[in-house]
Design an enzyme around this catalytic site. Structure first.
Site: not given
Length: 200
Positions: A10, A150
């Protein structure tokens, strides 16, 4: 035909900018984060991506939404690629953890399986959900997929597809919107690219 899986961490979140340990906590993208997401999307335009899969957490979802919009492909949410829980350490500043819990924190960074954080997500459960995601990824009809998640989750994907164990989880590094590439040849995965930042 070989399946290509583009892995994207991200874009910069507000907690990233402040040096706060996130895990299951969430925060929005920063203005820089939105720029990073757009630049990443532009870099993926010519890759033939057919589907974007994202963690439900806001920082990943907004990054993935930008990529999905630019590429004009469907966006799918998968709970299994949310970030691992860091337990009691979530919401604390990185350097305060280093100062106040130096031995615990450095041992965890060296080997999170043998030295888990207090009340963190069980590593066996974490491995199970990421492995389950990978098995379903193999079966998708799409040949080119982008997975937005992530650091911890993506490191786990790399470890599990390259024969490393999760003991090596933090020996891998991915920056915000770093692009990595996995190739699946029908038998196994091969890592072709790790943490490319050329788009930035």
């Amino acid at each position: 035909m070989k399946k290509l899986i583009f892995l994207v961490r991200h874009a910069q979140s507000e907690f990233n900018e402040k040096g706060i340990f996130q895990g299951r906590l969430d925060s929005d993208l920063t203005p820089l984060g939105f720029v990073q997401a757009r630049l990443c999307a532009e870099a993926l335009k010519d890759k033939g991506i057919e589907l974007v899969i994202t963690s439900p957490q806001r920082r990943a979802y907004k990054t993935a939404q930008t990529i999905s919009d630019v590429l004009e492909v469907p966006l799918q949410v998968d709970e299994r690629i949310r970030e691992m829980s860091f337990g009691d350490f979530e919401g604390k500043h990185f350097w305060s953890l280093v100062e106040e819990h130096r031995e615990t924190f450095t041992n965890w960074l060296r080997d999170p399986v043998s030295h888990p954080l207090p009340t963190q997500e069980d590593m066996g459960e974490f491995e199970k959900r990421v492995s389950s995601f990978l098995e379903d990824l193999k079966k998708l009809p799409h040949q080119r997929v982008c997975v937005v998640a992530h650091g911890g989750t993506l490191h786990a994907i790399v470890c599990l597809t390259t024969g490393l164990t999760l003991n090596n989880l933090w020996n891998i590094h991915m920056d915000n919107t770093g692009i990595s590439l996995l190739e699946f040849d029908g038998k196994g995965f091969h890592l072709r690219l790790l943490n490319s930042l050329c788009h930035l």
